[in-house]
Write an enzyme that holds these catalytic residues in place. Sequence first.
Site, mmCIF file in Angstrom:
data_model
loop_
_atom_site.group_PDB
_atom_site.id
_atom_site.type_symbol
_atom_site.label_atom_id
_atom_site.label_comp_id
_atom_site.label_asym_id
_atom_site.label_seq_id
_atom_site.Cartn_x
_atom_site.Cartn_y
_atom_site.Cartn_z
ATOM 1 C CE LYS A 104 73.001 52.266 66.051
ATOM 2 N NZ LYS A 104 74.067 53.300 66.006
ATOM 3 C CD GLU A 126 67.345 46.809 59.623
ATOM 4 O OE1 GLU A 126 66.527 46.026 60.146
ATOM 5 O OE2 GLU A 126 67.383 48.015 59.893
ATOM 6 C CB SER A 392 75.334 59.161 70.309
ATOM 7 O OG SER A 392 76.187 59.533 69.242
#
Length: 408
Positions: A104, A126, A392
Amino acid sequence: MMTIETLEPATIQQALFQNPDEHGYYGSFGGAYIPEMLQRNVAELRAAYLEIMDEPSFKQEFNQLLKDYVGRPTPLFYAERLSKELNSNIYLKREDLCHTGAHKINNTIGQILLAIRLGKKRIIAETGAGQHGVATATVCALKGMECIVYMGEKDIERQAPNVARMKLLGAKVIPATSGSKTLKDATNEAIRDWINNPIDTHYIIGSVVGPHPYPDMVARFQSVISKEIKEQLLEKTGSENPTHVVACVGGGSNAAGAFYHYLDELDVQLVAVEAAGHGIYSGMSAATTQLGKPGVLHGSKSLVMQTKDGQVVEPHSISAGLDYPGIGPLHANLFKSGRGVFLSATDEEALEAAFHLSKIEGIIPALETAHALSALKNLELTPKDVVVVCLSGRGDKDLATYMKAMGL
Ligand SMILES: *Cc1c(COP(=O)(O)O)cnc(C)c1O
């Protein structure tokens, strides 16, 4: 309800899968379905993002931070024991070794640099599970930017360690107290904030979702994953292309990054793995391509899990990062066109795959990632195949779930 801008989809199906058309459509999915009052912010971003990302000084700073701060390039690891077991060749792209423990941060680094060049002073985001909130708070601390993270009240309770991380990093976490008090409500709060602060605020979206240009912008920031895979695979095997690339899909950003430079190379099979929860048809699932219908969610048209009258269905997955009722428009197009193969793994299968990788390779994966690993057994692999799995994230954040499943 506020007025909605609807852009007509391009009439001609694009030949290529990588880039959306000028209105942000991948085939019939995408676009920008946004309230009138957000038009200006989104138009500003749309007009500037490609040019900024192409500036030499931007690229230089982005690449330098990816190297020195995130720790890129992440290794491409040949998983020898797993390969032997599956009688094939399995490579793991180690995004779990990125700073903050997942892919991310590739996107949040890109977006904070973009926000600074747009003259923004304030960042909003968010978050559901808190992973994107942590990645955003991290880059705001790095760049000394004010950071406000909206999070459902219920999620704040459930994800206390990530809330603590965000606060340590200097972010303000604001609870969303309406509706189901989860991600959807946090998203509404973030959009309301953006409408009220159109000049000085940038909204960092964490996956390949949202109105155009977000899906394309996030895919480009994450595309460093497949850029590196190509270089690393060439060095290791003599060919840039594997036979398969496998990734889990929540909104779809790690998959978009791992697929990106292979999207238009049709000999590479792209395998996306969704969360089937208790089973696709159990009513407790997040397998969007299997259950979803075309609809608008978070500002773009895509496949959405919904009732007959268009109410968004509450998804379920054991992994918070896959617990999302939609999928990015890029992936909806891969699914509809048949370019991508969409599989799913249940909670149970994901747990099993996580335990297995831990024992067989000494790598404890995130629960999200475990879904991708679980799909390997369904691929009918041969010794000639070369499979890259996007690992990931790391499993530290899922330890409580793993302990519970082990009866500890
Ligand atoms: C958030 C997350 C995902 C799901 O998000 P995508 O946008 O689909 O990549 C997958 N894996 C990990 C480790 C995550 O933190």
